[in-house]
Design an enzyme around this catalytic site. Structure first.
Site, PDB file in Angstrom:
ATOM      1  N   SER A  89       0.827  -1.193   0.000  1.00  0.00           N
ATOM      2  CA  SER A  89       0.000   0.000   0.000  1.00  0.00           C
ATOM      3  C   SER A  89       0.870   1.255   0.000  1.00  0.00           C
ATOM      4  O   SER A  89       1.606   1.506  -0.949  1.00  0.00           O
ATOM      5  CB  SER A  89      -0.956  -0.039   1.202  1.00  0.00           C
ATOM      6  OG  SER A  89      -1.941   0.966   1.095  1.00  0.00           O
ATOM      7  N   ASP A 117      -9.491  -4.572  -5.575  1.00  0.00           N
ATOM      8  CA  ASP A 117      -8.918  -3.478  -4.808  1.00  0.00           C
ATOM      9  C   ASP A 117      -9.214  -2.145  -5.499  1.00  0.00           C
ATOM     10  O   ASP A 117      -9.011  -2.023  -6.708  1.00  0.00           O
ATOM     11  CB  ASP A 117      -7.403  -3.701  -4.691  1.00  0.00           C
ATOM     12  CG  ASP A 117      -6.710  -2.626  -3.880  1.00  0.00           C
ATOM     13  OD1 ASP A 117      -7.395  -1.765  -3.296  1.00  0.00           O
ATOM     14  OD2 ASP A 117      -5.469  -2.665  -3.819  1.00  0.00           O
ATOM     15  N   HIS A 177      -7.919  -5.225  -0.313  1.00  0.00           N
ATOM     16  CA  HIS A 177      -6.734  -4.413  -0.034  1.00  0.00           C
ATOM     17  C   HIS A 177      -6.297  -4.677   1.410  1.00  0.00           C
ATOM     18  O   HIS A 177      -7.099  -4.729   2.318  1.00  0.00           O
ATOM     19  CB  HIS A 177      -7.098  -2.933  -0.205  1.00  0.00           C
ATOM     20  CG  HIS A 177      -5.931  -2.011  -0.083  1.00  0.00           C
ATOM     21  ND1 HIS A 177      -5.185  -1.616  -1.177  1.00  0.00           N
ATOM     22  CD2 HIS A 177      -5.373  -1.400   0.987  1.00  0.00           C
ATOM     23  CE1 HIS A 177      -4.229  -0.792  -0.777  1.00  0.00           C
ATOM     24  NE2 HIS A 177      -4.314  -0.642   0.533  1.00  0.00           N
TER      25      HIS A 177
END
Length: 786
Positions: free
Chosen positions: A416, A687, A717
């Site tokens: 991320s 995602d 995610h």
């Protein structure tokens, strides 16, 4: 999947059940039956509008894939979610058909189930309309709308007003693999319970204890600030939960938290080892401060118990971090080092939150891992995290002998926000002229921090872990647009909350017990309506200052005059001649990057493709005659999505900072990306950040940079952190159609660091052994190009 067969099955089951329940039952059963009949009719109405749209997207979405072997982009994901919703409705409809004559059949309960999925289908229909608008308004082959106004602004406005409760109740996580749904439900329940009891001056234990008494009440909260999310995402780092995680995770010999003092040092240039560049300590926003790191190693290696390293160790208030026995065997230094940057939206978590899977990686790979605890926004916005991660990377190169590493091969990995930092740290290393990492693994990275709309970002309407309001909060905080301090809120003691909610609990106990008994009688074991995930809303920005690096981007809009670049020669050693031109870096990259223009995807000269797209894309609908609405209609006449009674105040504050290439690497010009090492990107098909990964991979491929893309199905995610929460999830096997792409060239390979076979076990690459040794990885069919 045969789309026409799916819709035919949907029409059949709806018509059959509607016909059955349209009889003349009276009383409460009759009211519930009428609700069920109306819902079945409404589902068919939505389906008739959706069927041609789904067929149209199925004919064109392959044009936006990375390559034919990797079927993944936001348009595909939206279609997949709609199909998944329809399949759930068919499954529920067939259950009703089989059990409707049973004495235990509850018409009201099943009507509520169908109503929830009908509402979800209505909202998905609205999202597909917006996706059709993107096909019309975007440049060919581009997944992003290249502007924060227009369609992007419309998406934010619609997302703020559209009803989201249908995705957080009975339908929570319906699009993901069934094994992970209990985990998502637990997180969502905890999220709302935590949000209801969140108080500025309450301790984590107080909030957690009080939440036990309020977890039976669910609501959507849309006005919690970024400090709430910081507190909630850090709850796993509390003493109790972190101790439980440590007990169940892999035992390692070395687990030290380090505090590196902020001192300048010289590092040799990659092209001329006789010259060097001075690496200055981070200084933006919060001034000079030690850089925090964590060293994890499954085996004790040379240098990891040295006095020099021990002098840098900081205490975490628990037992000693270094597990040494009298006869501990010391292995020689490893030729490989992994440097890890954790995720958390730039605002939350530390290496401790990611410690369980990092320990597993260290064991499976037999390498030391250095995880950087960079400073977090909003107290330390861009570029503080980048500065600290780059400083840690350079410090590791210079002090490899302390880390149990020979200094030979180093790989950056992050998830991320950490994936973003992996790329930008490498870009900064190229700008400074120091040694580049040998490879990058970016797991579901965010590569574009602007508010540009894309089809995958439409999924934020229903994503339980990454709703748009949370995403906008995090990005605004990193850009420096969020307040550093929390809003003043009314103080409330834990005891008063417990007394209040205990009374509410007793009041609702009888109803709750009745629902529980009915749930047991239901052979489908449909769970009671769980929680709705919380969504915050934007607050007014307070921070106005940004660092020199933040405002010196060639993409700044408007331009900021006469600011000294953070890469100016004053930071360089006099011994260095190569980096003297870094001060003019902005001038050399003043032209806009072709960022979102994938020239290989242009279809201006492809009439067949243009015809396919035009058959699906739709222009903005015409407004109603005599309408004086402030905003134009976004949906065709005769259709309107469900609206929320309480609007989310999602004002996205545009900032030139987010267009800085060191903040949004997708916006970087080609000459800044051409020096990157081989990049392996791991993305999730469902995602909201999927399009970030696909478009960044396309950018790298188009400039002939080595890149691979792996897309996994049915996981949300943040799955790396979730992989430690559910044994069922770790044992799940995904469908066999996620894949990778590789490049041509003489590039070595190193195993991709994924802890669970859930994530990439289906990737069809040949098995190899790790560095010639007989070590088995948990995911031994997945490999990082190096």
């Amino acid at each position: 999947m045969d789309t026409k067969a799916v819709f035919a099955a949907l029409y059949s089951v709806c018509e059959e059940n509607a016909s059955f329940f349209s009889g003349g039952a009276k009383g409460s059963q009759g009211d519930a039956a009428r609700r069920l009949v109306d819902t079945m009719s409404l589902i068919q109405e939505h389906a008739r509008s959706l069927e041609p749209v789904i067929l149209g997207f199925a004919a064109v979405y392959h044009h936006f894939d990375f390559d034919p072997h990797i079927p993944a982009n936001g348009y595909r994901s939206l279609v997949k979610v709609v199909r998944c919703c329809i399949l759930h409705i068919i499954h529920k409809g067939r259950y009703i058909t089989l059990n409707r004559r049973s004495i235990f059949f509850r018409v009201a309960h099943n009507a509520a189930e169908m109503e929830a999925y009908c509402n979800a289908l209505c909202q998905l229909r609205a999202l597909l309309y917006l996706a059709q608008r993107m096909l019309h308004d975007n440049s060919h082959g581009n997944l992003f709308f290249h502007d924060e106004s227009g369609l992007s602004e419309s998406f934010v406005r619609e997302s703020a007003s559209m009803h989201k409760g249908c995705f957080y109740g009975r339908c929570l996580g319906f699009q993901f693999t069934p094994a992970i749904r209990p985990c998502l439900q637990t997180i969502a329940i905890g999220l709302v319970a935590f949000g209801e009891n969140y108080r500025r001056h309450q301790s984590g234990i107080g909030v957690a204890a009080s939440s036990l008494f309020t977890s039976g009440k669910y609501r959507i909260t849309q006005n919690l600030d970024v400090h709430f999310w910081k507190a909630f995402w850090n709850i796993t780092e509390t003493e109790v939960l972190s101790s439980l995680a440590s007990m169940t995770s892999t035992t390692v010999k070395v687990n030290r938290t380090l505090s590196v003092p902020p001192m300048s040092f010289d590092l040799p240039l990659a092209t001329n080892h006789s010259a060097s560049v001075t690496i200055a300590p981070p200084s933006s926003h919060i001034g000079s401060a030690p850089v925090q790191m964590r060293l994890i190693s499954y085996e004790l290696r040379d240098g990891q118990d040295s006095e020099a390293l021990i002098s840098l160790t900081r205490s975490e208030g628990g037992a000693l971090s270094l597990s040494l026995g009298l006869k501990t065997k010391r292995l020689p230094s490893s030729p490989f080092l992994l440097i890890h940057f954790h995720g958390g939206g730039f605002v939350a978590q530390t290496s401790k939150s990611h410690e369980p899977y990092l320990k597993s990686w260290s064991q499976d790979l037999g390498v030391p891992i250095l995880s950087v605890d960079y400073s977090l926004a909003p107290e330390a916005p861009f570029p503080r995290a980048l500065e600290e991660c780059f400083y840690a990377y350079c410090w590791a190169l210079r002090n490899h002998h302390l880390l149990g590493w020979t200094g030979e091969t180093v790989c950056l990995v992050g998830d991320s926000a950490g994936g973003n930092l992996c790329v930008t740290v490498s870009m900064r290393a190229a700008a400074y002229g120091v040694r580049m990492p040998d490879g990058i693994v970016a797991v579901y990275p965010v590569t574009l921090l602007t508010a540009y709309a894309s089809p995958s970002r439409l999924l934020t309407l229903m994503d339980p872990l990454l709703p748009l309001s949370v995403l906008s909060r995090c990005l605004s905080a990193y850009a420096g647009n969020e307040p550093q301090t929390e809003k003043q809120v009314e103080k409330a003691s834990t005891l008063s909350i417990v007394r209040r909610d205990t009374a509410l609990l007793l009041r609702d106990f009888r109803q709750g017990a009745s629902n529980w008994i009915h749930s047991l009688l239901d052979s489908n074991k449909a769970s009671a309506e769980p929680t709705a995930a919380a969504e915050p809303a934007a607050t007014e920005p307070v921070r106005k200052s940004v660092s020199e690096a933040a405002i010196s981007s060639p993409h700044a809009d408007p331009p900021v005059p006469s600011q000294t670049s953070e890469f100016s020669p004053r930071r360089l050693s006099v011994k260095s001649q190569t980096c003297q031109d870094l001060g003019s870096h902005n001038n050399s990259t003043s032209q806009s990057a072709p960022l979102l223009s994938d020239t290989k995807d242009h279809v201006k000269d492809d009439p067949a493709m243009a015809l396919d797209l035009s058959s699906v894309a739709i222009p903005p609908p015409a407004g109603e005659e005599g309408s004086e609405s402030e905003h134009p209609r976004e949906f065709p006449l005769g259709f309107e999505p469900l609206r929320s009674e309480q609007l989310a105040e999602m004002g996205l504050h545009s900032s030139p900072v987010v267009k800085d290439p060191f903040c949004s690497p997708l916006l970087a010009p080609d000459n800044m990306l051409k020096g990157l090492p081989p990049v392996h990107i791991v993305a999730c098909a469902l995602d909201p950040m999927l399009d970030d990964s696909v478009m960044f991979a396309k950018r790298l491929r188009n400039i002939e940079q080595p890149v691979t893309l792996c897309v996994v199905d049915d996981l949300p995610h943040g799955f790396l952190s979730l992989s430690q929460l559910s044994k069922e999830t770790r044992e799940t096997r995904l469908p066999n159609h996620a894949s990778t792409a590789s490049w041509n060239g003489q590039i070595g390979e190193w195993p991709l660091l994924l802890e669970s076979p859930t994530h990439c076990s289906q990737i069809p690459l040949r098995k190899r052994r790790l560095w010639g040794e007989k070590r088995r990885l948990l995911t031994e069919r997945t490999w990082l190009p190096w």
